[in-house]
Design an enzyme around this catalytic site. Structure first.
Site, PDB file in Angstrom:
ATOM      1  N   LYS A 157       0.875  -1.184   0.000  1.00 36.67           N
ATOM      2  CA  LYS A 157       0.000   0.000   0.000  1.00 36.67           C
ATOM      3  C   LYS A 157       0.910   1.231   0.000  1.00 36.67           C
ATOM      4  O   LYS A 157       1.145   1.856   1.043  1.00 36.67           O
ATOM      5  CB  LYS A 157      -0.923  -0.045   1.222  1.00 36.67           C
ATOM      6  CG  LYS A 157      -2.085   0.929   1.159  1.00 36.67           C
ATOM      7  CD  LYS A 157      -3.111   0.600   2.231  1.00 36.67           C
ATOM      8  CE  LYS A 157      -4.105   1.732   2.454  1.00 36.67           C
ATOM      9  NZ  LYS A 157      -4.901   2.117   1.294  1.00 36.67           N
TER      10      LYS A 157
HETATM   11  N1  PMP Z   1      -7.754  -1.447  -2.787  1.00 36.94           N
HETATM   12  C1  PMP Z   1      -7.147  -0.259  -2.692  1.00 36.94           C
HETATM   13  C2  PMP Z   1      -6.371   0.250  -3.845  1.00 36.94           C
HETATM   14  C3  PMP Z   1      -7.260   0.490  -1.511  1.00 36.94           C
HETATM   15  O1  PMP Z   1      -6.659   1.689  -1.415  1.00 36.94           O
HETATM   16  C4  PMP Z   1      -8.028  -0.007  -0.442  1.00 36.94           C
HETATM   17  C5  PMP Z   1      -8.167   0.801   0.813  1.00 36.94           C
HETATM   18  N2  PMP Z   1      -7.123   0.565   1.696  1.00 36.94           N
HETATM   19  C6  PMP Z   1      -8.631  -1.263  -0.595  1.00 36.94           C
HETATM   20  C7  PMP Z   1      -8.475  -1.948  -1.784  1.00 36.94           C
HETATM   21  C8  PMP Z   1      -9.406  -1.867   0.525  1.00 36.94           C
HETATM   22  O2  PMP Z   1      -8.539  -2.251   1.549  1.00 36.94           O
HETATM   23  P1  PMP Z   1      -9.017  -2.308   3.052  1.00 36.94           P
HETATM   24  O3  PMP Z   1     -10.261  -3.108   3.080  1.00 36.94           O
HETATM   25  O4  PMP Z   1      -7.904  -2.971   3.774  1.00 36.94           O
HETATM   26  O5  PMP Z   1      -9.250  -0.910   3.501  1.00 36.94           O
END
Ligand code: PMP
Length: 305
Positions: A157
């Protein structure tokens, strides 16, 4: 979207005032996108504030840093404590959004980021309300493809990943939609700019695999667990674009977006254009789980006070 701020930020192990939590213009991350982030939510009830799946978020944070050889200098335990300390210091008694960030600081124009490069770590709290339209999202297929592992790994991320998300979001808004859905380089469904995606067909739930250029979402994992507990089969497999158009239901998952129904794709109505029964049941359980209303899922919560 309205955003509010709290008075104190955790910055390299210290609590500093909001206005003093600043960086130099030559911070490497500002020039090259060399940061890793997390997005976590805390929820409140009358008794306490609960951080949802804090350990899982912080493990992903550490893994994102590992991919880019950032030396975080803080252990998992220290990072967990820092989040709780930041919420307590701000005396937050409501739901809030937590943004941990680790970024390369003063490193000139050197692209060799190594274990010796200066890494700053901060935990910032934000007030974020509803992120997605609760009545349903009108989505389009983006002409921008999702980044992929051999180019920029979506499993980390990283700040720089979001340039891809920004382009897809801009295009969707420019064309009058609420949200974009991106395909991977092979043309299979990947994810939305900040959410994972699920489809429902004939009572079964499908979601793209990690190999389709997705971030391994923690809400995605939560939705899979809840769906399984509700008796639904969840299958990870490639989803061709066209399958979106003939899905009975589609929903997006993300910490900010939570469980968000998609009611149309490229102007084609999904189901009857309203939140479907499968999405509704998962969404309801999710909302209860995060607020400590379901003992079965209380192991996902970190109590702040
Ligand atoms: N994909 C992307 C590109 C994101 O930025 C996020 C948000 N963090 C998610 C999926 C969903 O991840 P999460 O459920 O861990 O927030």
């Amino acid at each position: 979207m309205k955003i509010g701020y709290y008075s104190y930020v955790w910055y390299n192990g210290e609590i500093v005032e909001w206005n003093k939590a600043t960086v130099h213009l030559m911070s490497h991350a500002l020039h090259y996108g060399t940061s890793v982030i997390e997005g976590i939510r805390a929820y409140a009830d009358e008794e306490n504030v609960y951080v949802f799946r804090l350990v899982d978020h912080m493990k992903r944070f550490i893994n994102s840093a590992k991919i880019y050889s950032f030396n975080l200098k803080y252990s998992l335990d220290e990072l967990l404590k820092a989040v709780v300390e930041t919420i307590r210091t701000n005396n937050v008694k409501e739901g809030c959004y937590i943004r941990p960030i680790a970024f390369v600081g003063m490193h000139g124009i050197d692209l060799y980021v190594s274990k010796d490069s200066p890494i700053n770590v901060a935990i910032i709290l934000l007030k974020v309300g509803e992120y997605m339209k609760s009545e349903g999202v009108r989505a389009c297929i983006s002409s921008w493809r999702r980044i992929c592992d051999p180019l920029i790994p979506p499993l980390a991320k990283a700040g720089g990943n979001y340039l891809n998300s920004v382009l897809a979001t801009q295009e969707s808004k420019r064309n009058g939609y609420d949200e974009a859905i991106m395909l991977d380089l092979n043309g299979n469904v990947s994810e939305a700019p900040g959410e994972n995606i699920f489809i429902v067909r004939k009572g079964k739930i499908y979601t793209p695999p990690v190999s389709a250029g997705i971030l391994e979402g923690i809400t995605r994992d939560t939705a899979i667990t809840i769906a399984n507990d509700l008796g639904y089969e969840v299958i990870e497999r490639n989803i061709p674009k066209t399958e979106l158009y003939i899905s009975d239901e589609i929903f997006l998952t993300g910490t900010a977006a939570e469980i968000a129904p998609v009611i149309s794709v490229d102007g084609i109505t999904i189901g009857d254009g309203k939140i479907g029964p499968v999405t509704k049941s998962i969404k309801e359980l999710y909302h209860q789980a995060v607020r400590n209303k379901l003992p079965k899922y209380s192991h996902w919560l970190t109590k702040v006070y």
